[in-house]
Design an enzyme around this catalytic site. Structure first.
Site, PDB file in Angstrom:
ATOM      1  N   PRO A  90      34.494 -17.365  36.411  1.00 39.58           N
ATOM      2  CA  PRO A  90      33.219 -17.224  37.166  1.00 39.58           C
ATOM      3  C   PRO A  90      34.388 -15.722  36.902  1.00 39.58           C
ATOM      4  O   PRO A  90      33.409 -14.866  37.060  1.00 39.58           O
ATOM      5  CB  PRO A  90      33.335 -17.253  38.881  1.00 39.58           C
ATOM      6  CG  PRO A  90      33.998 -18.519  39.005  1.00 39.58           C
ATOM      7  CD  PRO A  90      35.149 -18.698  37.757  1.00 39.58           C
ATOM      8  N   GLU A 117      41.816 -23.993  41.953  1.00 41.14           N
ATOM      9  CA  GLU A 117      41.856 -23.032  42.313  1.00 41.14           C
ATOM     10  C   GLU A 117      41.434 -21.673  41.089  1.00 41.14           C
ATOM     11  O   GLU A 117      40.895 -20.965  41.159  1.00 41.14           O
ATOM     12  CB  GLU A 117      42.524 -22.067  43.868  1.00 41.14           C
ATOM     13  CG  GLU A 117      42.699 -22.807  44.595  1.00 41.14           C
ATOM     14  CD  GLU A 117      41.326 -22.784  45.460  1.00 41.14           C
ATOM     15  OE1 GLU A 117      40.723 -22.556  45.765  1.00 41.14           O
ATOM     16  OE2 GLU A 117      40.887 -24.028  45.309  1.00 41.14           O
ATOM     17  N   ARG A 155      21.286 -25.270  20.621  1.00 42.15           N
ATOM     18  CA  ARG A 155      19.659 -25.169  20.134  1.00 42.15           C
ATOM     19  C   ARG A 155      20.139 -23.990  19.518  1.00 42.15           C
ATOM     20  O   ARG A 155      18.122 -23.548  18.226  1.00 42.15           O
ATOM     21  CB  ARG A 155      18.802 -24.948  21.258  1.00 42.15           C
ATOM     22  CG  ARG A 155      19.252 -24.189  22.472  1.00 42.15           C
ATOM     23  CD  ARG A 155      18.294 -24.298  23.777  1.00 42.15           C
ATOM     24  NE  ARG A 155      17.172 -24.834  23.344  1.00 42.15           N
ATOM     25  CZ  ARG A 155      15.865 -23.915  22.896  1.00 42.15           C
ATOM     26  NH1 ARG A 155      16.364 -22.589  22.746  1.00 42.15           N
ATOM     27  NH2 ARG A 155      14.829 -24.288  23.022  1.00 42.15           N
ATOM     28  N   ASP A 170      11.630 -17.620  22.039  1.00 40.07           N
ATOM     29  CA  ASP A 170      12.297 -18.517  22.930  1.00 40.07           C
ATOM     30  C   ASP A 170      12.006 -17.617  24.659  1.00 40.07           C
ATOM     31  O   ASP A 170      12.400 -15.631  23.950  1.00 40.07           O
ATOM     32  CB  ASP A 170      13.925 -19.009  23.316  1.00 40.07           C
ATOM     33  CG  ASP A 170      13.249 -20.509  23.293  1.00 40.07           C
ATOM     34  OD1 ASP A 170      12.180 -21.397  23.195  1.00 40.07           O
ATOM     35  OD2 ASP A 170      14.332 -21.081  23.292  1.00 40.07           O
TER      36      ASP A 170
END
Ligand code: ADE
Length: 266
Positions: A90, A117, A155, A170
């Site tokens: 993150p 963690e 893709r 897209d």
């Protein structure tokens, strides 16, 4: 051909996530070479431990640096040195379509999935070349983010998705959201397909699609318009949209989501 190597303590989770759909087809077609590595195979102790308590105390466990470093050394020796060694976290830089496009030009990408963690900071310093986050939320590990990154990159590899045109059109491909799509029947639960799509006028259809795509983007993700590739026609369409919005502001209606479409089928 693009090569991916994934290092994880849950190899089955990664294999299962890529066993069907577009990526699996790319593997079968020989366009994607994927190898999944069990981090525990690169431990040196009897318990095959991959984590330890944090220096300085505090809750949770930290992933040890040695098994991760050894796993990457093993990839280099057996599969060649990757162009990028990506740590999923993150704390990473946001993974967006532009990043997927950039990475689809690489030929070999290794992905390191964190658990617990976090990872010992020295993995970031010594082993990783990139750190990526798939969004501002905390998942229990890097496995789902690795699947997301592999899917988004795969893709874009020519031949992986059958229809190249559909990839080009897209959402995000031109930096804006996608237009609304319809198929038969022409009327469903009292809702009609917009007339223009039945008209057979290709220029009108194209203009309607571009306008609804821009209207949706303006409504839902105005931030995207700052970096979108807009031409003069787009700017004229946006002006029309803004003007018609100003006119209908009191009724709360908009081009992207007419109020009638908010009804749900029960
Ligand atoms: N690991 C845990 N949460 C994550 C996220 N949002 N992106 C990438 N890796 C993660």
């Amino acid at each position: 051909m693009i090569k991916f190597d994934v290092v994880t303590i849950f190899p089955r989770m990664v294999i299962a996530g890529l066993a069907e759909g577009v990526v699996s087809r790319g593997i079968v077609r020989g366009l994607i070479d994927l190898a999944v590595h069990d981090l525990r195979d690169h431990t040196a102790d009897r318990h095959r431990s991959v984590d330890d308590v944090p220096y300085g105390g505090g809750p949770g466990m930290v992933m040890k640096p040695e098994p991760l470093a050894r796993a990457v050394e093993n990839i280099c020796a057996k599969r060649g040195t990757p162009d990028a060694v990506v740590l999923l976290t993150p704390q990473g830089r946001p993974f967006r379509q532009a990043e997927a496009e950039r990475m689809s030009g690489l030929s070999h990408i290794a992905l390191l999935c964190g658990r617990y963690e976090g990872m010992d900071e020295r993995v970031r310093e010594l082993v990783a070349t990139d750190e990526l986050s798939i969004g501002d939320y905390v998942l229990s590990g890097g496995e789902l983010p690795a699947l997301v990154v592999i899917d988004a990159i795969s893709r874009l590899i020519p031949g992986v998705v059958g229809d190249e045109q559909s990839v080009e059109q897209d959402s995000f491909a031109g930096g804006v959201l996608d237009y609304p799509h319809y198929t038969r029947p022409a009327e469903f639960a009292g809702l009609k397909v917009p007339e223009v799509l039945l008209s057979g006028h290709h220029a009108d259809v194209r203009r309607w699609r571009r306008k609804t795509a821009l209207a949706r983007t303006l409504e839902r993700r105005p931030d995207l318009l700052d970096d979108a590739a807009l031409d003069d026609e787009d700017r004229a369409l946006l002006k029309e949209i803004r003007e018609s919005r100003a006119g209908t502001a009191e009724s709360g209606s908009s081009e992207a989501d007419p109020p009638s479409r908010k009804r749900r089928v029960r």
